[in-house]
Design an enzyme around this catalytic site. Sequence first.
Site, PDB file in Angstrom:
ATOM      1  N   PHE A  35      31.251  42.708  48.452  1.00 53.40           N
ATOM      2  CA  PHE A  35      31.563  43.395  47.200  1.00 53.40           C
ATOM      3  C   PHE A  35      31.330  42.525  45.962  1.00 53.40           C
ATOM      4  O   PHE A  35      30.676  42.963  45.002  1.00 53.40           O
ATOM      5  CB  PHE A  35      33.018  43.876  47.229  1.00 53.40           C
ATOM      6  CG  PHE A  35      33.483  44.565  45.980  1.00 53.40           C
ATOM      7  CD1 PHE A  35      34.234  43.888  45.042  1.00 53.40           C
ATOM      8  CD2 PHE A  35      33.155  45.893  45.739  1.00 53.40           C
ATOM      9  CE1 PHE A  35      34.675  44.517  43.884  1.00 53.40           C
ATOM     10  CE2 PHE A  35      33.587  46.540  44.587  1.00 53.40           C
ATOM     11  CZ  PHE A  35      34.339  45.848  43.654  1.00 53.40           C
ATOM     12  N   ASN A  36      31.876  41.320  45.916  1.00 55.04           N
ATOM     13  CA  ASN A  36      31.763  40.503  44.696  1.00 55.04           C
ATOM     14  C   ASN A  36      30.308  40.171  44.367  1.00 55.04           C
ATOM     15  O   ASN A  36      29.891  40.222  43.213  1.00 55.04           O
ATOM     16  CB  ASN A  36      32.555  39.195  44.846  1.00 55.04           C
ATOM     17  CG  ASN A  36      34.052  39.409  44.769  1.00 55.04           C
ATOM     18  OD1 ASN A  36      34.515  40.404  44.210  1.00 55.04           O
ATOM     19  ND2 ASN A  36      34.805  38.492  45.344  1.00 55.04           N
TER      20      ASN A  36
ATOM     21  N   ASP B 273      39.451  39.382  39.493  1.00 54.86           N
ATOM     22  CA  ASP B 273      39.555  40.824  39.202  1.00 54.86           C
ATOM     23  C   ASP B 273      40.780  41.409  39.926  1.00 54.86           C
ATOM     24  O   ASP B 273      40.664  42.322  40.736  1.00 54.86           O
ATOM     25  CB  ASP B 273      38.271  41.547  39.642  1.00 54.86           C
ATOM     26  CG  ASP B 273      37.980  41.383  41.143  1.00 54.86           C
ATOM     27  OD1 ASP B 273      37.219  42.193  41.687  1.00 54.86           O
ATOM     28  OD2 ASP B 273      38.538  40.451  41.774  1.00 54.86           O
TER      29      ASP B 273
ATOM     30  N   HIS C 229      41.095  37.724  51.626  1.00 54.49           N
ATOM     31  CA  HIS C 229      39.822  37.151  51.194  1.00 54.49           C
ATOM     32  C   HIS C 229      40.017  36.037  50.149  1.00 54.49           C
ATOM     33  O   HIS C 229      39.687  34.880  50.378  1.00 54.49           O
ATOM     34  CB  HIS C 229      38.943  38.242  50.577  1.00 54.49           C
ATOM     35  CG  HIS C 229      38.602  39.358  51.497  1.00 54.49           C
ATOM     36  ND1 HIS C 229      37.736  39.228  52.563  1.00 54.49           N
ATOM     37  CD2 HIS C 229      39.001  40.652  51.513  1.00 54.49           C
ATOM     38  CE1 HIS C 229      37.607  40.381  53.191  1.00 54.49           C
ATOM     39  NE2 HIS C 229      38.364  41.266  52.581  1.00 54.49           N
ATOM     40  N   ASP C 230      40.552  36.388  48.993  1.00 52.19           N
ATOM     41  CA  ASP C 230      40.585  35.450  47.862  1.00 52.19           C
ATOM     42  C   ASP C 230      41.467  34.226  48.096  1.00 52.19           C
ATOM     43  O   ASP C 230      41.112  33.131  47.645  1.00 52.19           O
ATOM     44  CB  ASP C 230      41.032  36.187  46.594  1.00 52.19           C
ATOM     45  CG  ASP C 230      40.026  37.256  46.183  1.00 52.19           C
ATOM     46  OD1 ASP C 230      40.424  38.215  45.524  1.00 52.19           O
ATOM     47  OD2 ASP C 230      38.833  37.121  46.556  1.00 52.19           O
TER      48      ASP C 230
ATOM     49  N   THR D  42      37.258  34.585  42.044  1.00 55.23           N
ATOM     50  CA  THR D  42      37.564  35.489  43.153  1.00 55.23           C
ATOM     51  C   THR D  42      37.154  36.931  42.863  1.00 55.23           C
ATOM     52  O   THR D  42      37.570  37.854  43.564  1.00 55.23           O
ATOM     53  CB  THR D  42      39.074  35.450  43.485  1.00 55.23           C
ATOM     54  OG1 THR D  42      39.810  35.722  42.279  1.00 55.23           O
ATOM     55  CG2 THR D  42      39.472  34.100  44.028  1.00 55.23           C
TER      56      THR D  42
ATOM     57  N   ASN E  22      37.394  44.879  40.950  1.00 58.24           N
ATOM     58  CA  ASN E  22      38.269  45.790  41.711  1.00 58.24           C
ATOM     59  C   ASN E  22      38.665  47.008  40.880  1.00 58.24           C
ATOM     60  O   ASN E  22      38.854  48.096  41.393  1.00 58.24           O
ATOM     61  CB  ASN E  22      39.538  45.062  42.143  1.00 58.24           C
ATOM     62  CG  ASN E  22      39.302  44.190  43.358  1.00 58.24           C
ATOM     63  OD1 ASN E  22      38.599  44.586  44.286  1.00 58.24           O
ATOM     64  ND2 ASN E  22      39.833  42.987  43.335  1.00 58.24           N
TER      65      ASN E  22
ATOM     66  N   ASP F 107      43.345  38.631  44.900  1.00 61.80           N
ATOM     67  CA  ASP F 107      43.254  37.679  43.786  1.00 61.80           C
ATOM     68  C   ASP F 107      44.664  37.217  43.410  1.00 61.80           C
ATOM     69  O   ASP F 107      44.925  36.024  43.243  1.00 61.80           O
ATOM     70  CB  ASP F 107      42.641  38.323  42.548  1.00 61.80           C
ATOM     71  CG  ASP F 107      41.271  38.933  42.776  1.00 61.80           C
ATOM     72  OD1 ASP F 107      41.209  39.993  43.402  1.00 61.80           O
ATOM     73  OD2 ASP F 107      40.275  38.337  42.327  1.00 61.80           O
TER      74      ASP F 107
HETATM   75  O1  RIB Z   1      34.968  41.544  49.297  1.00 61.43           O
HETATM   76  C1  RIB Z   1      36.243  41.084  48.976  1.00 61.43           C
HETATM   77  C2  RIB Z   1      36.347  40.762  47.515  1.00 61.43           C
HETATM   78  O2  RIB Z   1      36.185  41.952  46.760  1.00 61.43           O
HETATM   79  C3  RIB Z   1      37.728  40.222  47.111  1.00 61.43           C
HETATM   80  O3  RIB Z   1      37.560  39.315  46.056  1.00 61.43           O
HETATM   81  C4  RIB Z   1      38.461  41.436  46.644  1.00 61.43           C
HETATM   82  O4  RIB Z   1      39.472  41.123  45.660  1.00 61.43           O
HETATM   83  C5  RIB Z   1      37.353  42.216  46.004  1.00 61.43           C
HETATM   84  O5  RIB Z   1      37.172  41.710  44.686  1.00 61.43           O
HETATM   85 CA    CA Z   2      38.821  39.628  43.988  1.00 58.70          CA
END
Ligand code: RIB
Ligand code: CA
Length: 318
Positions: free
Chosen positions: A168-169, A14, A241-242, A127, A43, A19
């Site tokens: 979040f994901n 996203d 993160h990704d 991701t 996102n 990403d």
């Molecule tokens: O929590 C971080 C994740 O949430 C990452 O993948 C960032 O791109 C958002 O999608």
């Molecule tokens: Ca992401």
Amino acid sequence: MNTERKIPLILDGDPGHDDAIAWVLAASDPRFEIKAITAVAGNQTLAKVSENCRKIAALLHLDIEVAKGREIPLIADLMTGGDYHGETGLDGAELPAPEHPYSSRSAVALMADVLRESEDPVIIVATGPQTNVAALLLAYPELKPKIRLVSIMGGGLRNGNWTSAAEFNILNDPEAAYILFHAGVPVLMCGLDVTEQAMIYPAEWQTLRGLHNRVADTVAAWLDFFSIKLKELGWEGVTLHDPCAVLALSHPEIFTMKDCYVDVLLDGEYTRGLTMCDWNGRTGHAPNCRAVLGLDREKFVSLLIEACRGFGGGEENA
Ligand code: RIB
Ligand code: CA
């Protein structure tokens, strides 16, 4: 990771700044062959992240199909992370126009065709919310043997970020995450345990501008933008993160990992989306994932810088 043939990858995400940087890393590694990019809402809305997917493919000169995935989670309502990634979902850098139209296939159909047609089992790097991956597993269970591994950025075995319980994901589509963790396919879980350690600082990413190539300049501009909101929240750098979900595949030696049983909570006003880890095997369940827990931060950053350096050689600046 030693292999004679290139390892086929599907990039599902996203984008989203992190990403996009993860996909720069994947495209820079000659051991991988990116077979497709699939967009999932997260996102930003599906329309926005899909457009970003095509622009990233153009930036990286990837001659592959980009397909639109699910516009909303399997059951939950969509949450977007707009204020982190800006109005477009990938603010901060001028990107090239898309070079190809969208695939005529949906994300799930394209993923299934890639799995069917690949000689070797495929690694899916997910991701964003795991919505497309779950839909693929539900629609084509017979293709599970063609999935070598699903490497995700998602969850957190000790904390969340969208709530103190959930990342979040996962929280965006807990049902999708539950389906993935119970599908019986190998899962590499890069949760907040490692990704919040995967920090890059301004002085480090400013060095990218000394590489004098468009990709490096673009990554530096993305990090400049992505750091704005994080700085307001008290972070001194950017949590990548990704990119962990790619580097944990290509450079496992810089990470620490543990095989464990992870479940995804679906209920509870404050627990929905929590990724529970059976640290000591008390549930009796066999491990269903390899959780990535730590990393050598400096090596992580140098791998990113080296990956960006590799896009030099005649590239005009951004
Ligand atoms: O929590 C971080 C994740 O949430 C990452 O993948 C960032 O791109 C958002 O999608
Ligand atoms: Ca992401």
